[in-house]
Every structure is written in structure tokens, then in C-alpha cells.
Design a protein around this motif. Sequence first.
Motif, short mmCIF file in Angstrom:
data_model
loop_
_atom_site.label_atom_id
_atom_site.label_comp_id
_atom_site.label_asym_id
_atom_site.label_seq_id
_atom_site.Cartn_x
_atom_site.Cartn_y
_atom_site.Cartn_z
N LEU A 126 61.42 20.62 26.48
CA LEU A 126 62.16 19.37 26.32
C LEU A 126 63.64 19.56 26.55
CD1 LEU A 126 62.13 16.38 25.61
CD2 LEU A 126 62.19 17.01 23.18
N PHE A 127 64.19 20.71 26.16
CA PHE A 127 65.61 20.98 26.41
C PHE A 127 65.96 20.79 27.89
CE2 PHE A 127 65.64 23.65 22.44
CZ PHE A 127 66.63 22.93 21.79
N HIS A 128 65.09 21.26 28.77
CA HIS A 128 65.38 21.24 30.20
C HIS A 128 65.02 19.90 30.84
CE1 HIS A 128 66.12 25.46 29.74
NE2 HIS A 128 64.88 25.70 29.36
N LEU A 129 64.15 19.13 30.19
CA LEU A 129 63.74 17.86 30.76
C LEU A 129 64.75 16.75 30.51
CD1 LEU A 129 59.95 17.88 29.72
CD2 LEU A 129 60.92 18.48 31.95
N LEU A 130 65.55 16.86 29.46
CA LEU A 130 66.51 15.81 29.11
C LEU A 130 67.69 15.80 30.07
CD1 LEU A 130 66.57 16.23 25.24
CD2 LEU A 130 65.59 14.31 26.50
N THR A 131 68.15 14.60 30.40
CA THR A 131 69.35 14.47 31.22
C THR A 131 70.55 15.07 30.49
OG1 THR A 131 68.51 12.46 32.24
CG2 THR A 131 70.88 12.80 32.35
N GLU B 83 69.08 6.34 24.06
CA GLU B 83 70.04 7.11 24.85
C GLU B 83 69.40 8.29 25.57
OE1 GLU B 83 70.70 6.33 21.60
OE2 GLU B 83 72.10 4.68 22.00
N ALA B 84 68.45 8.93 24.92
CA ALA B 84 67.82 10.11 25.52
C ALA B 84 66.96 9.67 26.70
CB ALA B 84 66.97 10.84 24.49
N ALA B 85 67.08 10.40 27.77
CA ALA B 85 66.31 10.09 28.98
C ALA B 85 65.97 11.39 29.68
CB ALA B 85 67.10 9.17 29.90
N LEU B 86 64.90 11.36 30.46
CA LEU B 86 64.51 12.54 31.22
C LEU B 86 65.22 12.57 32.56
CD1 LEU B 86 60.66 12.81 30.59
CD2 LEU B 86 62.57 13.54 29.15
N ARG B 87 65.42 13.74 33.06
CA ARG B 87 66.04 13.93 34.37
C ARG B 87 65.17 13.27 35.46
NH1 ARG B 87 69.39 18.45 35.21
NH2 ARG B 87 68.35 18.67 37.23
N PRO B 88 65.78 12.80 36.53
CA PRO B 88 64.98 12.19 37.59
C PRO B 88 64.09 13.18 38.34
CG PRO B 88 67.29 12.32 38.23
CD PRO B 88 67.23 12.69 36.77
N ASP B 89 64.42 14.48 38.25
CA ASP B 89 63.65 15.47 39.00
C ASP B 89 62.63 16.21 38.14
OD1 ASP B 89 65.58 16.75 37.49
OD2 ASP B 89 66.09 18.24 39.02
N VAL B 90 62.22 15.62 37.00
CA VAL B 90 61.18 16.28 36.20
C VAL B 90 59.88 16.31 36.99
CG1 VAL B 90 62.24 15.58 34.01
CG2 VAL B 90 60.45 14.15 35.05
N PRO B 91 58.98 17.24 36.68
CA PRO B 91 57.71 17.32 37.43
C PRO B 91 56.90 16.04 37.30
CG PRO B 91 58.05 19.28 36.07
CD PRO B 91 59.09 18.31 35.67
N ALA C 262 56.07 16.28 30.78
CA ALA C 262 57.08 15.29 31.12
C ALA C 262 56.57 13.87 30.92
CB ALA C 262 57.53 15.48 32.57
N LEU C 263 55.33 13.61 31.32
CA LEU C 263 54.76 12.27 31.19
C LEU C 263 54.66 11.85 29.73
CD1 LEU C 263 53.50 9.87 32.71
CD2 LEU C 263 51.28 11.02 32.49
#
Length: 423
Positions: free
Chosen positions: A289-294, A150-158, A263-264
Motif C-alpha cells: 500500500l505504501f507504494h500504491l498511494l499517490t 484524499e488518499a488515492a492510488l497512483r495511475p500506474d498501479v497494476p 490494487a483493485l
Amino acid sequence: MAEYADPGRPHWSVRPIESDEFTDFARVCGTALLATRDPADEGFRRPVTELGRTLAAFDGDLMVGTTVVHPFTMTLPGGPRPVAGVSAVGVWPTHRRRGVLTALMRRQLADVHAAGESVAALFASEGAIYGRFGYGPASRAISATLPAREAALRPDVPRDPSLSLRLGTLPEMRKEMERVHGLAAARRVGEFQRSGAWWDLLLRDEPGGREGYGAKMCVVAEGPSGPLGYAVHRARPGWDDFEMPTGRMQVTQFFAVTPAAEALLWEHLLGRDLIRDLEVPMLPEDTPLFHLLTDRNHMRATVGEPLWIRLVDLPRAMEERSYAAPVDTVLEVADRDCPWNAGRWRLHADGAGAASFTRVEGGAGTEPDLVVDVARLGAAYLGSTRLASYVAAGMAEERTPGAAARLDVALTIDHEPCCSVIF
């Protein structure tokens, strides 16, 4: 070094151990801390233990208490400095509550002061113990679990298209890990630079200690200039009644020195096949990580206060520290076990690098703005804990309104402190 007898408990002699006493030392400490490792396994802690920095308490010929200092170079506000890393604190179960720990702690503080180390640090197994000896909880760390599906990174991560990932065993990746950690530790208050012996210890991965997990692996994020991040992890497979994968991955080390590398690495860890849950036991409280998660609500996190700080040479510690803003204040400090710290002190810092911490006597302009125990100053020293919160709790006394808040501003650092290794 001569033996030491605590004046309050003259029958507890305290001294450093000899080489042939190390197994007994490990047995006493391990029994007190409920360790499962065989005390005869001297390869575990012996390589990072300086016998001259150990202390053991004796009841006649029986060893009944232990502690040790690991001399570190730790990043503190203002830069890297020598720190006494206190560890292996234990009392034989039949000798608890009889002054053994007090004898050990007082002798150790005197030795640390004599060695010229102004700051001591430890990981507290029980928080109620060490405040009595002037230690204060100075950082917070996050233990997190994420549902990998379920956890995923935002599309706009660096993103950095020049970065790539490489996976290998710990020995294969050691050089890359050492380089990344050296860079990361210099930036993160609370991290210490790892010697070769500490790397040897941290990279040990005996099959008998894996608890159902596989061997540890390391994934490195690297670019044209070399490695920029790494994660050490291990996995435990599992399947439910419907043959669906329930594997678990535990991340035991994670460091990145650029946002794109961070992010990678997280994207790789969250995307591994057959993994249901990703467990990360030690992250700084301000982890990106808090800010990278969708959706950060997918991260189930608990916060602990593992790293405790003790100011052993108060004026030196306060003068060596950097300050984010000018401050001029008088502190009245209580310190039962390091009486050389007790008294009234004026802190003057210009916010540009110069600071003085001088003892003041009675007279005009020397009334205290803040009355505080040395343990509260230790808690605030790394810039995370607020002295104003102790005032609000009635555990420090503010004589001048706003004095604690002004000092808190001066003690601020630009990120949260964290130590990733329980030493």
C-alpha cells in the motif's frame, strides 16, 4: 498428566484443566486481561482450545493463573513447521508478583520441548513481561488510518481487466477466503494455516460486539482462475454538524496474492461512499500500500511489535531454518529457562539449504564470535530484527568484529514477517 510444582514456589501446583474447569479458566484469564466477554460464553475460545495443552496454576483449590498452547502450522523461514502458539496468559489480580507466571511459563516451555515443537510464538500484551522467559519481538505490524477522500492510488498501479469484485456476507464468501488465505499464508512468514475451528472463530460477528459498526462484509477480487484476494470490513456511519458524512470503515482482514488484486481491493475500499476514514489495524511492515498511494504521507501509521518468538529447541530450530547466505560462526547462548539450549554452538550453513548447529567444547577455533541471550536470537529468527542492533545497544557482545552483521545477512528473508491474527 501429573501435577507440577515449581521448585521455587512449591505451593503453586500447575496442571492442565478438566472440561468442567473451562469457565473458571476463561474467568481468570479474562479478568487478568480486562476482557468484557462473559466467561460462560464457552463458544468463543473453547472450539480452538485443546484441554491437554492448557495449564492452570492453583493456590489450593483456587485457580490463580492460566495459559494455553494452540498447536499451529506456521510459515517460518524455510517453510511451514509446527509452532506452539502461546495464548491466554493471565494471573488472578490478588496473586500477581508471587511467582505464578514463572511457574506457568517454565512448565509450558518444558511441555513444548517434550511435544517436539522447536519454536513458540505469542502476542505480547505487555512487552516487559516475556523477554524474561526467552521470547523476543520478532516482527512489526502497521496500524494505519487513511483519509478516504484524499488518499488515492497512483495511475500506474497494476491493472488486470480480467479481475472483478464480488461483495457478500462472511458465510457466503468463506470458501473464497479460505482459498486465498491458504495461498497467502504459505508465502508470509509468521502466518499460520487456519483450521476450520479457527475460521469459525474469526468469522463470528455477534451484534453485541460490534461497537456501533455494522455487520462485517467481504469483498473478493477474482479472475478466471478463481479468487485472488479479499478484504473483510465493517462500517460505522456518521455525520458532522453540517450534515457531511464522517463514516468510518475498519478493515479486519486483507490478503491478496497478485499485485493487480491488491490494487483493485484498495481502490474499492478507498472509494466507498460516505466513508471519511479507513482504518486498517494489522498490516505487514512492507505492505504494498505504501507504494500504491499517490502520496504515502496520507497514511497515518503506527508500528508495533506484536509477534514474539521463543526458540525452545535451539539446535533443531536453527537447523530447520533456511539461510540466505553462507555463514560459519560460533555463538555462546544464555538461556535461563531452557538450560538444554545454553552453551556454545557452531552454526554452519552453506546458503543452499544445508545447515548444522552443533555444540562445541573449549579448544582451538571454538571461541565465540557472538555472545547472545536466547531472546535476542528469537527476535532475529524470523529475519526482521537485526542482531547487530542489539550489539549496538550493548545487549549482545560481538567478540569477532562483523560477526553479527554477517549472521544478519544469512538470516535475511525476502519480505517482512507478520501474523494477522492475535491468537
